[in-house]
Design a protein around this motif. Sequence first.
Motif, PDB file in Angstrom:
ATOM      1  N   VAL A  12       0.842  -1.208   0.000  1.00 61.15           N
ATOM      2  CA  VAL A  12       0.000   0.000   0.000  1.00 61.15           C
ATOM      3  C   VAL A  12       0.873   1.252   0.000  1.00 61.15           C
ATOM      4  O   VAL A  12       0.595   2.216  -0.719  1.00 61.15           O
ATOM      5  CB  VAL A  12      -0.972  -0.011   1.196  1.00 61.15           C
ATOM      6  N   GLY A  16       0.987   4.170  -2.798  1.00 59.06           N
ATOM      7  CA  GLY A  16       0.847   5.582  -2.439  1.00 59.06           C
ATOM      8  C   GLY A  16       1.979   6.422  -3.006  1.00 59.06           C
ATOM      9  O   GLY A  16       1.752   7.524  -3.505  1.00 59.06           O
ATOM     10  N   LEU A  41      -3.782  12.673  -2.387  1.00 60.48           N
ATOM     11  CA  LEU A  41      -4.158  11.352  -1.889  1.00 60.48           C
ATOM     12  C   LEU A  41      -2.971  10.388  -1.802  1.00 60.48           C
ATOM     13  O   LEU A  41      -2.943   9.522  -0.922  1.00 60.48           O
ATOM     14  CB  LEU A  41      -5.243  10.736  -2.781  1.00 60.48           C
ATOM     15  N   ILE A  45      -2.212   7.860   1.328  1.00 54.39           N
ATOM     16  CA  ILE A  45      -2.230   6.408   1.148  1.00 54.39           C
ATOM     17  C   ILE A  45      -0.893   5.806   1.581  1.00 54.39           C
ATOM     18  O   ILE A  45      -0.856   4.756   2.238  1.00 54.39           O
ATOM     19  CB  ILE A  45      -2.558   6.062  -0.316  1.00 54.39           C
TER      20      ILE A  45
END
Length: 63
Positions: A12, A16, A41, A45
């Motif tokens: 993740v 990101g 974003l 993330i």
Amino acid sequence: MRTVLIVVGIVVALFGLLFTLQGVGAVSGSPMSNTTTWSVLGPIIAIAGILVAVAGWRGRKRR
């Protein structure tokens, strides 16, 4: 379970980072390139992924 959390967190966080780089235009060739949304974003993330990985790393150890 700890290993799964660490791996998921790292994946993740890498996504990101990729989203951030696409948002600022460092990685081109995507509809996400040069888009303010992904510039904001992406780091969020990435931080969430790091937090998940750290939670997995610091999780309870079994005896």
